[in-house]
Design a protein around this motif. Structure first.
Motif, short mmCIF file in Angstrom:
data_model
loop_
_atom_site.label_atom_id
_atom_site.label_comp_id
_atom_site.label_asym_id
_atom_site.label_seq_id
_atom_site.Cartn_x
_atom_site.Cartn_y
_atom_site.Cartn_z
N SER A 1 -1.46 -35.46 26.50
CA SER A 1 -2.60 -34.75 25.91
C SER A 1 -3.16 -35.50 24.71
N SER A 2 -2.31 -36.27 24.01
CA SER A 2 -2.80 -37.05 22.88
C SER A 2 -3.79 -38.12 23.35
N TYR A 3 -3.56 -38.68 24.54
CA TYR A 3 -4.51 -39.66 25.08
C TYR A 3 -5.86 -39.02 25.33
N TRP A 4 -5.84 -37.80 25.83
CA TRP A 4 -7.09 -37.13 26.24
C TRP A 4 -7.84 -36.52 25.06
N GLN A 5 -7.15 -36.35 23.92
CA GLN A 5 -7.78 -35.69 22.78
C GLN A 5 -7.96 -36.61 21.58
N ASP A 6 -7.99 -37.92 21.82
CA ASP A 6 -8.36 -38.90 20.80
C ASP A 6 -7.34 -39.00 19.66
N VAL A 7 -6.07 -38.73 19.97
CA VAL A 7 -5.01 -38.87 18.97
C VAL A 7 -4.48 -40.31 19.02
N PRO A 8 -4.26 -40.96 17.89
CA PRO A 8 -3.74 -42.33 17.89
C PRO A 8 -2.38 -42.42 18.57
N TYR A 9 -2.10 -43.57 19.16
CA TYR A 9 -0.80 -43.80 19.78
C TYR A 9 -0.39 -45.26 19.59
N ILE A 10 0.90 -45.48 19.61
CA ILE A 10 1.49 -46.80 19.44
C ILE A 10 2.16 -47.19 20.74
N GLY A 11 1.84 -48.37 21.26
CA GLY A 11 2.45 -48.86 22.48
C GLY A 11 3.30 -50.07 22.19
N LEU A 12 4.56 -50.03 22.62
CA LEU A 12 5.49 -51.13 22.40
C LEU A 12 5.91 -51.72 23.74
#
Length: 363
Positions: free
Chosen positions: A241-252
């Motif tokens: 849901s964070s992807y769909w609602q413009d929430v920042p994310y960290i990818g490692l």
């Protein structure tokens, strides 16, 4: 609060439909885990994270000591306040010994790659498990104390009938899991499936299968909260849901993507290059600064996937006006609805969602 994604690219064998970056070279597992831990420490900011997701590949191809190592570093760098921690697993990887360690590490959600309950179709996909192993895997996970289980399903196989799909849905419902994701089999360029000369399911059959899915799961109390996702109340995937609602994310990890609200970045899609670069003190990634139009387009194509829809108040006045202007014909035709400043796809609109989204985008 950001989401943290760790890409674990190891698989015993490759499924014919998969377009994600993966490798069958298991000799690199420990070196890769070491590199992941170094990347955590090299990141310029270490804000607390709300969700953690181990995806792949097949994260359950890591052994228990490697999982422990990752979570020691996750807790050290990002804290241990995550509300939802998910690991993707294959049903045949679920053993009592492996499952028992998951809650100890804080993992409270497991996503099982089921795809279908038909062994012939599983062989067609080059999946490693048998249908009977799914029920056993879920029982083991429940006994280990995992409270939140999601399963992935797939429909639109060659020669699959509506009766076949109904059987898969009914079997999935009998498992009483908290979350179900379902996708039509896509023939992605570059995958082994694309080279087999198989034609995609016709649109009418795909539509009927999707309608059956929505009707059956809704009747059983699942909320259809995103185009391909259904959950018991309170069990929406917080991470996705964070992807769909413009929430920042960290990818490692190799091929992992990150987003800080202003720019996207992605690591090199090559495990040896990733490891070598990290070991030399460099994160091997490229960046893309997002201009206003690109950010608006991203909001349209992600938020509209959800039952919440696109919150127009999050857009500037000019983008609100543009979006509403372009949406009028779809609202008139019953494909979109406007509810409390949110643009939301109707059931009718779900079936041409890609067209609607592209029509609202700035080009």
């Amino acid at each position: 609060m950001a989401g943290l994604y760790l890409h674990i690219p190891f698989c015993k064998s490759r499924c014919i439909y998969c377009g994600f970056y993966s490798t069958t070279d298991h000799d690199l597992r420990q070196r890769y885990v070491d590199a992941l831990c170094r990347e955590m420490e090299m990141r310029p900011s270490a804000a607390p994270v709300d969700t953690i997701y181990l995806g792949g590949g097949t994260p359950s191809q890591l052994d228990i000591s490697q999982l422990r190592q990752l979570f020691i570093y996750i807790n050290k760098v990002y804290g241990n306040d995550a509300k939802e921690i998910t690991i993707e697993m294959n049903p045949d990887d679920v053993t009592s010994q492996y499952a028992e360690i998951l809650p100890q590490l804080g993992i409270n959600r497991v996503s099982l790659g089921v795809q279908t309950f038909n062994d012939e179709r599983l062989r067609f996909l080059h999946r490693r498990h048998h249908a009977a192993q799914v029920n056993q895997a879920i029982r083991i996970l429940r006994d280990a104390g995992i409270p939140n289980i999601s399963i992935d399903l797939m429909y639109g196989f060659p020669q699959e009938t509506l009766s076949d799909w109904q059987h898969d849905i009914n079997t999935a419902l009998s498992l009483k899991v908290e979350h179900i994701s379902a996708y039509c089999l896509m023939i992605e360029e570059g995958t082994p499936l694309s080279k087999m000369g198989i034609e995609a399911t016709d649109d009418e059959t795909e539509r009927k299968m999707y309608e059956m899915l929505i009707d059956r799961l809704s009747a059983e109390g699942y909320e259809h909260y995103e185009i391909s996702n259904f959950a018991r109340p309170g069990y929406h995937s917080r991470h996705n849901s964070s992807y769909w609602q413009d929430v920042p994310y960290i990818g490692l990890g190799a091929a992992a993507h990150s987003y800080d609200g202003h720019r996207r970045s992605w690591n090199v899609s090559h495990i040896k290059q990733y490891i070598e670069s990290i070991n030399s003190g460099n994160i091997p990634c490229e960046y893309e600064e997002l201009d206003a139009d690109t950010h608006y387009n991203d909001r349209v194509t992600t938020a509209l996937r959800t039952s919440i829809g696109l919150d127009l108040t999050t857009l500037s006045d000019s983008y609100q006006q543009y979006c509403l202007k372009e949406a009028q014909s779809f609202i008139k035709d019953g494909l979109l609805r406007l509810d409390n400043n949110h643009l939301i796809l109707t059931r009718k609109g779900l079936f041409i969602s890609d067209y609607i989204m592209s029509s609202l985008m700035k080009v």
